[in-house]
Scaffold this active site. Structure first.
Site, PDB file in Angstrom:
ATOM      1  CG  ASN A 324     -12.532   4.551 -59.033  1.00 14.44           C
ATOM      2  OD1 ASN A 324     -12.971   3.446 -59.317  1.00 14.44           O
ATOM      3  ND2 ASN A 324     -13.306   5.544 -58.635  1.00 14.44           N
ATOM      4  N   PRO A 325     -10.819   1.419 -58.975  1.00 13.67           N
ATOM      5  CG  PRO A 325     -11.607  -0.304 -57.607  1.00 13.67           C
ATOM      6  CD  PRO A 325     -11.469   1.182 -57.672  1.00 13.67           C
ATOM      7  CB  THR A 411     -11.188   8.874 -53.679  1.00 18.61           C
ATOM      8  OG1 THR A 411     -11.882   7.766 -54.262  1.00 18.61           O
ATOM      9  CG2 THR A 411      -9.813   8.408 -53.237  1.00 18.61           C
ATOM     10  N   GLY A 412     -11.492  11.801 -52.456  1.00 18.79           N
ATOM     11  CA  GLY A 412     -10.839  12.985 -51.907  1.00 18.79           C
ATOM     12  C   GLY A 412     -11.247  13.257 -50.476  1.00 18.79           C
ATOM     13  CG  HIS A 459     -18.653  10.723 -55.383  1.00 20.58           C
ATOM     14  ND1 HIS A 459     -18.643   9.773 -54.392  1.00 20.58           N
ATOM     15  CD2 HIS A 459     -17.825  10.257 -56.362  1.00 20.58           C
ATOM     16  CE1 HIS A 459     -17.829   8.790 -54.739  1.00 20.58           C
ATOM     17  NE2 HIS A 459     -17.340   9.054 -55.935  1.00 20.58           N
TER      18      HIS A 459
END
Length: 487
Positions: A324-325, A411-412, A459
């Site tokens: 993650n950035p 992301t998951g 999320h």
């Protein structure tokens, strides 16, 4: 003649004297009787059978210096049915009338109300009686009183004893309230039991369901060819539309084009087993390291630790690792200063792919490009690849049709979607969005390596997990929870 008149007058005078004398005696006796009655307390005469019948209805309470009220006339009994009264020795009618409206509380030297009428018996069923120190003990209760005891247990004053709770009512409450878990988790058991309603550890893959869901993903998203930006799918001059800021566009120039891999690393390849490893606290002390490393293809999220004390529980094998950035910005200072700490953190992932969302938000692009240049400058064997924003946009639309309404998938979930396209058997580890363990309810950290709270409002982790559990129950993929050795 005059003598006769005088004789008759004397006779009349004697009669008047006798009458006056009788009246004086009667007045004296009445005064004496009244004085006697008012000075001494009277004793109640023997109660008629009707009064004994009332004793069966409600036992009386007596005290030391308390006189018992005599048998009441029928008019008084009618008033008792309306309101129980407490009377004193020579109280006026007005006082008795007020007592009918509000029953008074008596003290030690006041008289106690005699046996209560049936109306008072009804109140005893509603409220248990309390006896004081010098009061006599209630006689044995008739069957009607025992019925009232079932409704309300009585409490006594001296050395107060409380009747044991009614067993049937207690058992009924135990059925409604489940037993307390090992840890106080503020009602987490109810939530967790509901979430795990369709979870089964005896899992079997359903090939038909898997092929159907995989076909849907491939048709709408095509992660095999489009998940990663390549020179094949994004030539020079292409416009990359940021999936998080769709009004922002980045036009691909020749310099950026050179950083793209030539073709998708997933084309014409299918792995038999894939492990997608989340970072949930449920992985701590899970002993899942060997099971994870036994998969042919392992995907990890957000540069997690895999060495030292963590290896036994999360393994170390890695084919793809995401970043993650925000991690690059917060932990490594946006790679604007010393870059060696970032480089050293990548050695544990070997020659894996580092997958970056460089074109999700405009703020991501500079720091992700610096990560790419840092890896090239230090000649690390890791290959840097970028998420294709077009793929992420189509993925977002797909999961919305499945019921996900969050701002963007985690992301998951992105990596699970990709794994379902490129792997025949997908296993998930470390996916658990709750702060208590599903087996034992002990508290968990947010991650297996720290307890940093998640960013709120981006999320919908519980909703995502519910969708994954549905796929688990359908035999599409398998979610692993708890100790791997015990599954």
């Amino acid at each position: 003649m005059s003598g006769l008149v005088w004789e008759r007058g004397s006779i009349r005078g004697q009669r008047l004297q006798l009458l006056l004398g009788f009246m004086l005696v009667a007045l004296f006796l009445w005064t004496l009787l009244t004085t006697f009655i008012s000075s001494d307390s009277h004793v109640e005469p023997h109660r008629p059978p009707a009064q004994k019948k009332s004793e069966k209805k409600a036992p009386s309470v007596s005290s030391d210096n308390i006189h018992v009220e005599p048998h009441r006339p029928p008019a008084q009994k009618e008033s008792e049915k309306k309101a129980p009264s407490v009377s004193s020795d020579n109280r006026p009618p007005a006082q008795k009338e007020s007592e009918k409206k509000a029953p008074s509380v008596s003290s030690d030297n006041s008289h106690v109300e005699p046996d209560r009428p049936p109306a008072q018996k009804e109140s005893e069923k509603k409220a248990p009686s309390v006896s004081s120190d010098n009061n006599h003990v209630e006689p044995h209760r008739p069957p009607a009183q025992k019925k009232s005891e079932k409704k309300a247990p009585s409490v006594s004053s001296d050395n107060i004893h409380v009747e044991p709770p009614n067993a049937p009512a207690q058992k009924e409450s135990e059925k409604k309230a489940p037993s307390a878990p090992s840890y106080n988790c503020n009602g987490c058991k109810t939530v967790i039991d509901k979430v795990l309603k369709n979870y089964s550890q005896t899992w079997t893959k359903q090939e038909v369901n898997y092929q159907k869901f995989r076909s849907q993903l491939k048709t709408k998203c095509n992660g095999i060819d489009k998940a990663i930006i390549t020179q094949a799918n994004t030539p020079v001059g292409s416009k990359l539309v940021y999936d998080g800021e769709r009004n922002k566009v980045y036009q691909v120039n020749s310099e950026l084009f050179k950083t793209f891999v030539k073709e998708s690393p997933f084309s014409n390849k299918t792995w038999d087993t894939c492990a997608v490893v989340g970072s949930g606290g449920i992985l701590a002390n899970s002993s899942c390291g060997k099971a994870i490393d036994s998969a042919q293809f392992v995907i990890r999220c957000n540069l997690p630790p895999v060495e030292n004390e963590f290896k036994a529980h999360v393994g170390s094998k890695t084919e793809i690792v995401t970043a993650n950035p925000s991690i690059l910005i917060e932990k490594y200072g946006s790679l604007s200063g010393h870059r060696r700490p970032f480089v050293e953190s990548l050695h544990k992932y070997g020659n894996s792919m580092l997958l970056l969302p460089a074109f999700s938000y405009t703020v991501n692009t500079p720091v992700c490009l610096r990560a790419l240049y840092t890896i090239e400058d230090f000649e690390i064997p890791i290959q840097t690849v970028f998420f294709n924003p077009k793929y992420l946009q189509s993925l977002d639309e797909f999961w919305r049709t499945q019921g996900l309404k969050a701002i963007r998938p985690s992301t998951g979930l992105m990596m699970v979607s990709l794994a379902l396209e490129i792997c025949s058997n997908v296993h998930l580890y470390g996916f658990w969005p709750f702060s208590n363990h599903p087996h034992g309810f002990q508290p968990l950290n947010n991650h297996y390596y720290d307890n940093k709270p998640p960013v709120k409002g981006v999320h919908a982790m519980p909703v995502e997990f519910n969708l994954l559990l549905q796929l688990h129950s359908q035999g599409v993929l398998r979610v692993h929870l708890g100790q791997c050795g015990k599954q």
